[in-house]
Design a protein around this motif. Structure first.
Motif, PDB file in Angstrom:
ATOM      1  N   ILE A  73       0.896   3.970  49.995  1.00 42.46           N
ATOM      2  CA  ILE A  73       0.217   2.959  49.181  1.00 42.46           C
ATOM      3  C   ILE A  73       1.203   2.306  48.217  1.00 42.46           C
ATOM      4  O   ILE A  73       1.312   1.069  48.139  1.00 42.46           O
ATOM      5  CB  ILE A  73      -0.953   3.588  48.410  1.00 42.46           C
ATOM      6  CG1 ILE A  73      -1.925   4.286  49.362  1.00 42.46           C
ATOM      7  CG2 ILE A  73      -1.661   2.528  47.579  1.00 42.46           C
ATOM      8  CD1 ILE A  73      -2.599   3.358  50.329  1.00 42.46           C
ATOM      9  N   SER A 217      -5.916   0.755  43.219  1.00 47.59           N
ATOM     10  CA  SER A 217      -6.535   1.497  44.316  1.00 47.59           C
ATOM     11  C   SER A 217      -7.738   2.275  43.798  1.00 47.59           C
ATOM     12  O   SER A 217      -7.690   2.884  42.725  1.00 47.59           O
ATOM     13  CB  SER A 217      -5.519   2.456  44.944  1.00 47.59           C
ATOM     14  OG  SER A 217      -4.420   1.738  45.477  1.00 47.59           O
ATOM     15  N   THR A 221      -8.872   6.860  47.616  1.00 42.40           N
ATOM     16  CA  THR A 221      -7.536   6.538  48.120  1.00 42.40           C
ATOM     17  C   THR A 221      -6.484   7.374  47.397  1.00 42.40           C
ATOM     18  O   THR A 221      -6.453   7.395  46.153  1.00 42.40           O
ATOM     19  CB  THR A 221      -7.234   5.048  47.909  1.00 42.40           C
ATOM     20  OG1 THR A 221      -8.240   4.268  48.549  1.00 42.40           O
ATOM     21  CG2 THR A 221      -5.878   4.693  48.488  1.00 42.40           C
TER      22      THR A 221
END
Length: 285
Positions: A73, A217, A221
């Motif tokens: 991410i 996020s 996540t």
């Protein structure tokens, strides 16, 4: 020669850390010991052990696995931000710095008004208007950071445009596009790499900060900043739930800073040597 070896060692160390982190993220499904989203309330807030090397969070999820998947991410979002920032800023900086005139004055006033507001405040304001989420966070950071890149790259272009060999290139009949491609871009390439290698760490830090505030996020996540946010209520009971995600952020940012520092020293050394011998780009008609 001794100085060059020291620079190379530092550069290899920083680049090796960044490369290792990225490789761990790429091979996360094979490296992570557990599913980062698997909830096990019977194993919540366990201390580090063989089964859970970094312990578990308040939902019994493996912290190590979530950190490993969080690399994807943070690094992918940072690279996307860097890509779009370069796509926007480099053409604008080349045009305004080389052509100058009224368009340059208008663009610099826009940049001054953008930079007058602190980055984090403006980013939070944009994400707050658009709504929390990874895509909105990426868009907000790009909107905020392009101005600093334009100012930096434009200053390089302006300085290079005033060199004697640039006047010779114009007098030789080279087109503006050829001059920018052959004589300007090669000169500004290394400074941009040094600047961006330092800034990529700042971008990761911004991503983590916004996710910590709940603007990036969203749960579940596995993202480093979001993990820090989840751990705030349990830090006194289980400090490792915040320690390990914070350590991952610090390690990545310090590695980026080390790479930028060593590249900057190398660039300065090469520049002094080139200036000492009077080296200038060759002018071709």
């Amino acid at each position: 020669m001794k100085r060059l070896k020291q620079v190379n060692i530092g550069l290899l160390l920083g680049a090796g850390i960044i490369l290792s982190i990225c490789l761990v993220g790429i091979f996360a499904p094979w490296i992570a010991p557990h599913d980062p989203l698997a909830v096990n309330l019977f194993a919540r807030l366990q201390a580090p052990s063989w089964a859970y090397p970094f312990g578990t969070d308040h939902l019994g999820r493996c912290i190590l696995s979530r950190i490993i998947y969080g690399i994807r991410i943070s690094t992918i979002a940072a690279l996307i931000i860097m890509f779009f920032t370069m796509v926007i800023s480099v053409p604008i900086a080349l045009f305004t710095g080389y052509v100058r005139g009224r368009s340059d004055n208008i663009m610099m006033r826009i940049i001054d008004s953008t930079l007058a507001i602190p980055d984090i405040i403006l980013t939070i304001a944009i994400v707050g208007l658009l709504g929390p989420g990874l895509l909105n966070m990426i868009f907000a950071i790009v909107v905020v950071r392009w101005a600093s890149y334009v100012r930096f790259i434009r200053s390089l272009v302006v300085k290079i445009s005033q060199e004697d060999y640039m006047f010779s290139a114009r007098m030789s009949g080279n087109s503006h596009f050829r001059i920018l491609k052959r004589y300007v871009l090669p000169q500004i390439g290394m400074p941009i790499i040094v600047f961006s290698s330092l800034d990529i760490g700042k971008i990761v830090l911004n991503i983590a900060s916004l996710s910590f505030l709940g603007l990036g996020s969203q749960p579940p996540t596995p993202e480093w900043g979001a993990m820090l946010n989840d751990a705030t209520n349990y830090f006194q009971v289980s400090p490792y739930v915040m320690f390990f995600p914070g350590l991952a952020i610090v390690l990545f940012v310090l590695a980026c800073q080390l790479v930028s520092e060593q590249l900057g020293k190398y660039e300065t050394t090469v520049g002094k040597e080139a200036q000492h011998v009077g080296k200038k780009p060759l002018i071709e008609g």
